[in-house]
Every structure is written in C-alpha cells, then in structure tokens.
Design a protein around this motif. Structure first.
Motif, mmCIF file in Angstrom:
data_model
loop_
_atom_site.group_PDB
_atom_site.id
_atom_site.type_symbol
_atom_site.label_atom_id
_atom_site.label_comp_id
_atom_site.label_asym_id
_atom_site.label_seq_id
_atom_site.Cartn_x
_atom_site.Cartn_y
_atom_site.Cartn_z
ATOM 1 N N ALA A 359 0.817 -1.212 0.000
ATOM 2 C CA ALA A 359 0.000 0.000 0.000
ATOM 3 C C ALA A 359 0.853 1.265 0.000
ATOM 4 N N GLY A 360 2.194 1.095 -0.052
ATOM 5 C CA GLY A 360 3.077 2.245 -0.083
ATOM 6 C C GLY A 360 3.353 2.862 1.267
ATOM 7 N N LYS A 361 3.133 2.105 2.341
ATOM 8 C CA LYS A 361 3.360 2.603 3.697
ATOM 9 C C LYS A 361 4.538 1.881 4.336
ATOM 10 N N HIS A 362 5.115 2.508 5.351
ATOM 11 C CA HIS A 362 6.188 1.847 6.094
ATOM 12 C C HIS A 362 5.573 1.007 7.211
ATOM 13 N N PRO A 363 5.826 -0.297 7.220
ATOM 14 C CA PRO A 363 5.241 -1.165 8.250
ATOM 15 C C PRO A 363 5.733 -0.796 9.638
ATOM 16 N N HIS A 364 4.808 -0.705 10.581
ATOM 17 C CA HIS A 364 5.181 -0.411 11.966
ATOM 18 C C HIS A 364 6.004 -1.550 12.567
ATOM 19 N N ALA A 365 5.841 -2.755 12.018
ATOM 20 C CA ALA A 365 6.571 -3.904 12.554
ATOM 21 C C ALA A 365 8.059 -3.838 12.228
#
Length: 615
Positions: A359-365
């Motif tokens: 989705a073009g986001k940086h994973p919080h994990a």
C-alpha cells in the motif's frame, strides 16, 4: 478512528468458522460465522461512508474501491501462493481443476463456480481448496454495487439545495430505506427458493440470496454509526452503563454460540430465518460494542484481541486449504495444530508487513528504516519462486480426480454392457409375456439381480457383475435416493427390473432420503425382494444424514418381510485398511475393497432368497 471492542465481533466470527471447519460434527452451525463477518462488514463500510459524507458532503468511489482492493486482494493472492506448495504432500486429486479454482477465487466468482460444479462444504468427497473464497465473492459483489449506489446518492445530494444537516439526514434515510428493501428481497428469495430443496448449496452461495447480512449491518449503521451519530443514538450512549452493556453484548455472543450448536446446513429453518436471526443478533452485538467503546474511555482493548482481529481475514484465507491438506496427512487434532501454527504467522506477516508495503506505507513492525529495502528484496525473490511453483502446479494439475476417471470409464463400460443386457432381458421378458398370455397366466418377473447404486458401486461395477451371479448393475456418481427411485421405477415399467433388487444408495444422503426410501419400498411392485445396502462414510458420526439413513434402513426388515439389509457400514468399519489414503467413502479401486463389497451384497442376497417376495 478505531472502535474498541469491535475486535470481539471479528473474533466471534472467526472462532465460529474455524470451529465449524475443524469440528463440523460437534459445531454444525458454525457457518454463521460468515454471517457475523458479513453483518460487520456491512455495518463498518456503511458507517464509514456516512462519516465521509458528513465531513465532505461527498463519497469518493474510486478511493473506496482502492481501499477495498488493497485490503482484500493482496492477502488473497499471498494465501494462494503460500498454500499451493503444500499440495505436494497430498494426492494430486486435491489439485484437480486447480486453475479454475484459482481463477474463480481471484475473479471473485467462486460462489457461482461452486454452484455450477455442485460444490458444498457438506457433501464434497474431495473438497475444493479455495471453496471458502465464495464469501469473498459475495463480499466483493456487495462492495462494488453498494459503493456505486451510495456514490450516486451522494452525488445527487451534493448538488442539492439542502443544508449540510438536512443532506446528511436524507443520506441516512435513503441508505436505510434501500437497505430494508434489499433485506426483504434477499430474505424472501432465499426462503422461497429453499422450498423443495434437499441440497441448499445454491441458495447459500448465491450473492442475491445471501447478501442480506451486509444490509442488516448497513441498516444498523444508518441508525447508529461510528463518528457521525444520530441524536437518538447519542442519547442512548449517554445513558448507557458499562456493566449493563457488558451483560448485553455477552448475552448476544452466548446466543450466537448456541445457534452455532443447534443450526445445521441442511435444515430448512436455516434458510427460512436462521441466518437472518444470526445477522440480527450480530448487529445487536455490534451496536453494544460501539456503546461499550463510548462508556469505557479509560479502558484499553486487550492487545491479544486486537491481534486476533487484525489477522482474522488472512487467517480465514489460510485455514481452510491448510486444514484440508493436513487432515489428509494426520489426525484432526494435529491438522488443527499445524493449520494454526502455519496460518497465524503467515497471517501476521501479511497484515503487519506485506500489506502496508504494497500500500506504499512503512510497516510499523519494521523499526529500522534501512531494513525495509532488504525486506522488499526478499519479498520479491519469494514471490517469484512461489509464482513459479504455482504456475507449474496449475499447469500439471489433472482435470479429473483419479476417482472421477475411474467413474467416467466405468460409466462408458456400463452404457455398453447395459445396452446388450437390456436387449437380452427385454427379449426374455417379451417371450415370457407372450407365453403367459397364451397360457392365460400373469407375466413372470425376470430372474436375477438388479443392482442400483451410486459412485461407490460404480467404482467396483466390473467386479460386481462377475461376482454377483446373474446381475445387472446401474450405478452413477452423486446418485441420491430420489434418483435411484426413478431408475427403479423406469426399469419396473419396462418389465426389466429383476426379482432381487439391490439398492446401494446413501453416501450422498440428503434431507428427505428416508422419505424417498419409504416411497421406493412402497412402490416396488409385487414379486420382488428388496436388498438395501447401508452407506459408509469414515468421516460420519451419528449426526450425519448417511448414518441416520443407515439406522433407518436397519429398521425396515421388521416392518417388511421382503426387505433385507446388507450392512456395508458395519462391514467396512472392520476394514479400515481399505480406506487408507482415500476420501473415506471410496476404496480407490483396491481389490480388497471390491471383494468385501461384493461379499456384503452376496450375503444380503443369500438371506433374502430364503424369505418371501413382496405380495
């Protein structure tokens, strides 16, 4: 805005579905978990639509579709790629027609694919690995059509002369009215179409007949909401008490749990209102969860509940094909353990890492920024490998299972042999009738044995004809008792039904099989004996239709002296080795299975000929 306690609604749906698929005999109505999901989806999507309209007086359809695509499609594709390598641990039968299954899944048409191919959770011997994606198809159909309708309503109101408050109220009212109309239509069509059915799969899978839970949720959203809340519901929230709300939502979950125990897939009640009842109770639970969020501002939702809710969709995708595969390799207990052990990590990785990246986001994990490129490279490499495995597996997947191949071949031989046999029997019958007419006596019934059977009988047909003296065999896959009745009556009217009639039907037992068998016994002409072979299914317990039919069949000789029972169920239970590596019903063309099946029929015939014919 994340609503606390909604996670428990998702968890209730997931647990119901998993319990149904893992322990269907003990939790026969767990399929209502899908209706819980449907109701929640209808509520959540519609509430968010209302919130968007309340803020901007518009509803952006394309962005809505993009969000739904990003949430639904990547986990689906990933689950297919991950699951397919596991199919190499089981028989090639489990990837039969795999290309069509995958195409139906990613094309969101599985529900109609299953209707067209006769699919059902309840009756398939070799279940489709992706049959569970029928629910995604119905859900996607809802998103597409409901999104379009809502966008049109929003567009008309956006350019109206109404104030923002009046426009929002009108928006709610129109969505509410449309939801009520669709509920009435969908529930009515499901109820009407369910009359006279013995297999309810078509009305269960159909988007038209099974869309009402979404609109129960949508209607609930128009009356309550998430951020944009009507005044009446706001007053209820202000007067709500935490303890009372906890008791109410707990009561709703308890009722849903009880419904999961008492409802069954083949009960007419399920389609006349049972599923609607489950949806309404689910809607009540959703409203109480929303209320509990409001009255517990200082209490956080447990992290474990949030985690399970987050991975619930992906876990739904993984659990069915993994369980089908592992249950062929080991016991149900270990199949469940393996399914959870693999499904949970895969679901977590999908939700917390892969989906955000796509989705073009940086994973919080992923805490370190410089780690992300390595993760993306690994994802690409694994995806290429899995795509290669999937493509090869689909390419070499058989079009027919080994059982279907044997049955198809057997059907061809049966058609050839029956043509010649029928000529001989008809000729003999005509000769007998002519002699009887000349001697002014009643025409005699052809001597010998007429065997009428299903796929089990068809699979051993050649052996039966050689080892059951003076017999003809008419068998067909998926033959039910009503179809067997038609075969018998047709042979009877054509004067080719032999004196001893063997009925080997029941593995495909559906609701009404006992009534059909009673009709068969009643309409059998005088001069015949009836030998009934009980059905056997290794998976079945006492609650299954086939088991109930077998018990009923054993009671018939006490009522009718011309009826004999050949107990294949009890005979087969003594020979589990015959069914190793099979679906538990067919014995895979094994000679040992042919022998004991023929022995069962011959033992029944030996007992029958000592008794009278029907008077």
């Amino acid at each position: 805005m994340r609503i606390k306690w909604f996670s428990f609604v998702r968890i209730a749906g997931l647990l119901a579905v998993l319990s149904y698929h893992f322990f269907s005999n003990a939790y026969s109505g767990g399929f209502i978990g899908v209706d819980i999901f449907f109701t929640f989806s209808g509520f959540l999507i519609t509430a968010l639509m209302i919130d968007e309209f309340a803020k901007s007086r518009q509803f952006k359809l394309i962005k809505f579709y993009q969000r739904r695509f990003n949430r639904i499609v990547p986990p689906l594709l990933l689950s297919i790629l991950v699951v397919i390598p596991f199919t190499y641990f089981v028989s090639p039968d489990y990837i039969t027609g795999l290309g069509k299954q995958v195409a139906a899944a990613i094309g969101f048409t599985t529900n109609y694919f299953e209707i067209a191919t006769g699919g059902s959770y309840e009756s398939k011997f070799i279940p489709h690995l992706f049959v569970h994606t029928w629910s995604l198809a119905v859900e996607m159909h809802f998103y597409i059509l409901w999104g379009l309708v809502v966008a049109l309503i929003a567009k008309r109101l956006r350019h109206s002369q109404l104030s923002q408050g009046e426009a929002l109220k009108t928006f709610r009212v129109r969505l509410s009215m449309l939801s009520m109309i669709v509920i009435i239509i969908s529930v009515s069509v499901m109820g009407l179409r369910s009359f006279g059915l013995t297999d309810y799969s078509a009305v269960y899978f159909s988007s038209l007949t099974h869309c009402f839970p979404f609109f129960v949720g949508a209607l609930t959203a128009t009356l309550t909401g998430i951020q944009s809340i009507p005044r009446r519901f706001m007053k209820q929230l202000k007067h709500a008490k935490p303890l009372t709300t906890v008791i109410e939502i707990s009561g709703a979950f308890i009722i849903l749990g009880v419904l999961g125990y008492v409802m069954t897939f083949d009960s007419h009640f399920t389609y006349l209102g049972g599923l609607l009842l489950a949806s309404v109770i689910s809607a009540f639970a959703i409203v109480k969860a929303r209320t509990l969020h409001q009255v517990t501002p200082n209490i956080d939702e447990p992290k474990w509940a949030t985690f399970i809710a987050d991975i619930s969709y992906s876990m739904y995708l993984y659990h069915w094909p993994l369980f089908v595969i592992f249950s062929q390799m080991t016991s149900v207990f270990w199949a469940v353990i393996l399914t959870v052990a693999i499904g949970v990590p895969c679901s977590a990785i999908s939700y917390y890492i892969i989906e955000p990246i796509l989705a073009g986001k940086h994973p919080h994990a992923i805490k370190k920024v410089n780690t992300l490129p390595k993760v993306k490279s690994l994802m690409l490499l694994v995806t290429i490998v899995l795509l290669g495995v999937t493509g090869y597996t689909i390419y070499q997947a058989p079009n027919l299972t080994s059982l279907e191949q044997r049955l198809w071949t057997g059907s061809l031989y049966q058609a050839r042999d029956n043509l010649n046999t029928t000529k001989d029997v008809v000729a003999a019958s005509i000769k007998q009738q002519k002699l009887a007419k000349e001697n002014k006596k009643a025409a005699t019934i052809p001597k010998g044995v007429s065997v009428i059977g299903d796929s089990v009988t068809l699979g051993t047909r050649d052996y039966l004809q050689k080892n059951v003296a003076d017999s003809t065999v008419d068998a067909a896959g998926e033959r039910t008792m009503d179809l067997a009745y038609q075969v018998m009556m047709r042979a009877q009217s054509n004067k080719i039904l032999r004196q001893n009639v063997v009925i080997c039907i029941g593995t495909n037992a559906l609701a009404g099989s006992q009534e059909q068998l009673n009709k068969l016994v009643h309409d059998l002409a005088p001069g015949h004996r009836l030998i009934i072979v009980t059905p056997y299914d290794r998976r079945a317990d006492d609650t299954w239709n086939s088991s109930k039919l077998a018990d009923f069949e054993r009671s018939l000789p006490q009522k009718y002296d011309y009826v004999t029972v050949a107990d294949w169920q009890k005979k087969a239970q003594k020979h589990p080795e015959v069914f190793e590596g099979t679906d538990g019903v067919h014995f895979a063309g094994r000679h040992a299975g042919d022998v004991i099946y023929a022995e069962t029929i011959n033992e029944g015939l030996q007992t029958a000929v000592k008794g009278p014919v029907k008077k």
